[in-house]
Design a protein around this motif. Sequence first.
Motif, PDB file in Angstrom:
ATOM      1  N   UNK A  29       0.834  -1.193   0.000  1.00 43.46           N
ATOM      2  CA  UNK A  29       0.000   0.000   0.000  1.00 43.46           C
ATOM      3  C   UNK A  29       0.867   1.240   0.000  1.00 43.46           C
ATOM      4  N   UNK A  30       0.481   2.242  -0.742  1.00 47.66           N
ATOM      5  CA  UNK A  30       1.229   3.483  -0.858  1.00 47.66           C
ATOM      6  C   UNK A  30       0.618   4.508   0.091  1.00 47.66           C
ATOM      7  N   UNK A  31       1.155   4.620   1.297  1.00 44.25           N
ATOM      8  CA  UNK A  31       0.621   5.542   2.283  1.00 44.25           C
ATOM      9  C   UNK A  31       1.407   6.844   2.253  1.00 44.25           C
ATOM     10  N   UNK A  74     -10.285  12.516   9.795  1.00 47.43           N
ATOM     11  CA  UNK A  74      -9.438  11.384   9.420  1.00 47.43           C
ATOM     12  C   UNK A  74      -8.032  11.894   9.180  1.00 47.43           C
ATOM     13  N   UNK A  75      -7.068  11.187   9.772  1.00 48.66           N
ATOM     14  CA  UNK A  75      -5.673  11.585   9.625  1.00 48.66           C
ATOM     15  C   UNK A  75      -4.822  10.348   9.378  1.00 48.66           C
ATOM     16  N   UNK A  76      -3.875  10.443   8.447  1.00 52.41           N
ATOM     17  CA  UNK A  76      -2.996   9.333   8.098  1.00 52.41           C
ATOM     18  C   UNK A  76      -1.553   9.806   8.102  1.00 52.41           C
ATOM     19  N   UNK A  77      -0.695   9.050   8.769  1.00 51.64           N
ATOM     20  CA  UNK A  77       0.731   9.288   8.630  1.00 51.64           C
ATOM     21  C   UNK A  77       1.466   7.949   8.681  1.00 51.64           C
ATOM     22  N   UNK A  78       2.440   7.813   7.776  1.00 49.35           N
ATOM     23  CA  UNK A  78       3.152   6.542   7.618  1.00 49.35           C
ATOM     24  C   UNK A  78       2.141   5.414   7.447  1.00 49.35           C
ATOM     25  N   UNK A 107     -17.150   8.350  18.488  1.00 49.28           N
ATOM     26  CA  UNK A 107     -16.433   7.134  18.111  1.00 49.28           C
ATOM     27  C   UNK A 107     -15.047   7.503  17.596  1.00 49.28           C
ATOM     28  N   UNK A 108     -14.081   6.660  17.914  1.00 47.24           N
ATOM     29  CA  UNK A 108     -12.718   6.884  17.453  1.00 47.24           C
ATOM     30  C   UNK A 108     -12.025   5.569  17.160  1.00 47.24           C
ATOM     31  N   UNK A 109     -11.079   5.596  16.237  1.00 47.69           N
ATOM     32  CA  UNK A 109     -10.310   4.395  15.904  1.00 47.69           C
ATOM     33  C   UNK A 109      -8.885   4.778  15.548  1.00 47.69           C
ATOM     34  N   UNK A 110      -7.952   3.999  16.075  1.00 47.88           N
ATOM     35  CA  UNK A 110      -6.546   4.105  15.704  1.00 47.88           C
ATOM     36  C   UNK A 110      -6.137   2.765  15.105  1.00 47.88           C
ATOM     37  N   UNK A 111      -5.664   2.764  13.871  1.00 51.46           N
ATOM     38  CA  UNK A 111      -5.275   1.529  13.183  1.00 51.46           C
ATOM     39  C   UNK A 111      -3.849   1.667  12.673  1.00 51.46           C
ATOM     40  N   UNK A 112      -3.043   0.650  12.948  1.00 53.44           N
ATOM     41  CA  UNK A 112      -1.662   0.639  12.470  1.00 53.44           C
ATOM     42  C   UNK A 112      -1.457  -0.579  11.575  1.00 53.44           C
ATOM     43  N   UNK A 113      -0.921  -0.344  10.384  1.00 58.04           N
ATOM     44  CA  UNK A 113      -0.662  -1.402   9.412  1.00 58.04           C
ATOM     45  C   UNK A 113       0.820  -1.771   9.480  1.00 58.04           C
ATOM     46  N   UNK A 114       1.117  -2.945  10.069  1.00 56.13           N
ATOM     47  CA  UNK A 114       2.501  -3.387  10.169  1.00 56.13           C
ATOM     48  C   UNK A 114       3.027  -3.790   8.798  1.00 56.13           C
TER      49      UNK A 114
END
Length: 397
Positions: A29-31, A74-78, A107-114
Motif C-alpha cells: 500500500x502506498x501511504x 481522518x488523519x494518516x501518517x506513515x 467514536x474513534x479508531x486508531x489503526x496501524x498497518x505493520x
Amino acid sequence: MHFHISLIRLIIILFSYSISSNQALAFEADYPSYSSQLSSDIVLGLGYIDNFLFSGENKENTQVISIKPEIGFKSTWDKTLVTIEGKANVSRFSEFEEDDNTSYSLAGEVAHYFTYQQKLSLKLNYGEQYEYRGTGTSLGLGEMLDSGNERLRSNYLINYRFGQDHSIARINLFVGQSYQEYTTRRQFTDIYDLASNHLSGKFDFFVGNHLYASAELSYQADDYENNEMLNGEHYQLLIGSKWQASEASIFEALIGQQQIHFDNKLLNSSEDFSWRILFNWRPYDFFSIKLDSQSAYEASYQGSDQYLVVDHINAHLEYDVNSRWSLATTLGLNRKEIRGPSYRRSDDFGKFILASGYHFSETLSFKAKYLFNDLTSSLQGLDYQRNELTIQVKVLI
C-alpha cells in the motif's frame, strides 16, 4: 483471564512471524507521509408518527422535527490511520414535549498497518441514547409513564487482523469490553447496569474457486453490578464457508451451537442451535440485494431474572433509477424469546421500510422514508402497529 493470556501469546507469535517474513509480505500500500481530512454534514427532518406510545389500542399521533449534525476527522501518517466521528440527534415533538431529547455518540479508531497483511486497531465508542416510552424497559407501559429513559453506553474493541480479502489464510482476533447503564429512574433501572468482557476469533482458509472454510468462536462474560442473578458466561461456535467473488458478491453460511451458563443455579444453563448467514449480491451497477440472518443471546430489559434468545432476518434491496434518484426497501423480522426460571414469552418484531433519495448536487440531497413497525407477542396486551413518515434534507458543509 486464561483466554486473554492465550490471545496475547498468539498475537506476539503472529507479530514475530510477520517481522521475520517482511520480504514475503511486502507492504504494497502506498501511504502518504501525512494527510488529514475534515468532513461535516447536517440532516434536517420533518416527520409524522401515528402511534407515538407504541400502544395497541389508544393510538396518539404527533409531528416531529429533528436535527442531526455529524462531524468526522481522518488523519494518516506513515502506516497509521486515525478516525474520529461525532453524531447528535435532536428531536422535538408537537404533542409530547416531555419526550423532547438529544442523543449523541462519539467514536474513534486508531489503526496501524505493520504490513500489507497485518493490522492492529483500537476502537472506542461512547454515547447516550433516548429510549422512548413503550420500548425497552417500558415495553407495553408507554401510556403509564410521563417520559422515556436515557441509556449510556461505552465500549472498546482491540482487533488484530492477519490477511486480506483474497489471502490464503485470514485471522481476525478481537478483545473488548462494553458497559451500559440507564441514567434515569435509577430505583428501577439500576438492575440493568451491565459490564461485559468479549473475546472472539474468526479463521478462514482458502480452499479454491473464491471459497473459504471458516470457523468463528466467541466468548462473553456478563457482570451485572446490581443484579447477580444474571451474572454468567456464554459461548458460540460456528463453522461453515464463505464465498467472495468480488466486493459486491459475498455469501457466508455458518452454523453451530451457543451455550449460556449462569452463576446462580436458579437459572438453568441452555444450549441452542446457532447460525449466521450473509448474502450480498450486486448483479448490476444500479441494483443490489443484501440478506442477513443470525441467532444469538442478548440481555433482557424486561425483568431481573430473564435473558433473550434473538433470531433475526433482514432483506434489503436498492435500485438506482438514474445517477441522482435511488429507491430502497427493507423487510425485517426479530423474534425474541424471553426466558426466565419458570417463564417464557415470544415477541415478534417486524419492520418494513420504503425510502427514496434524490441528489441535487454533491452537497445537497433529499430523502423520503416510510417506516412500519409491528409487534406480535404471546403475552396479551403488548401487540401494536406503528407508522412513521419522514422527509429529510441533507447538506454537506
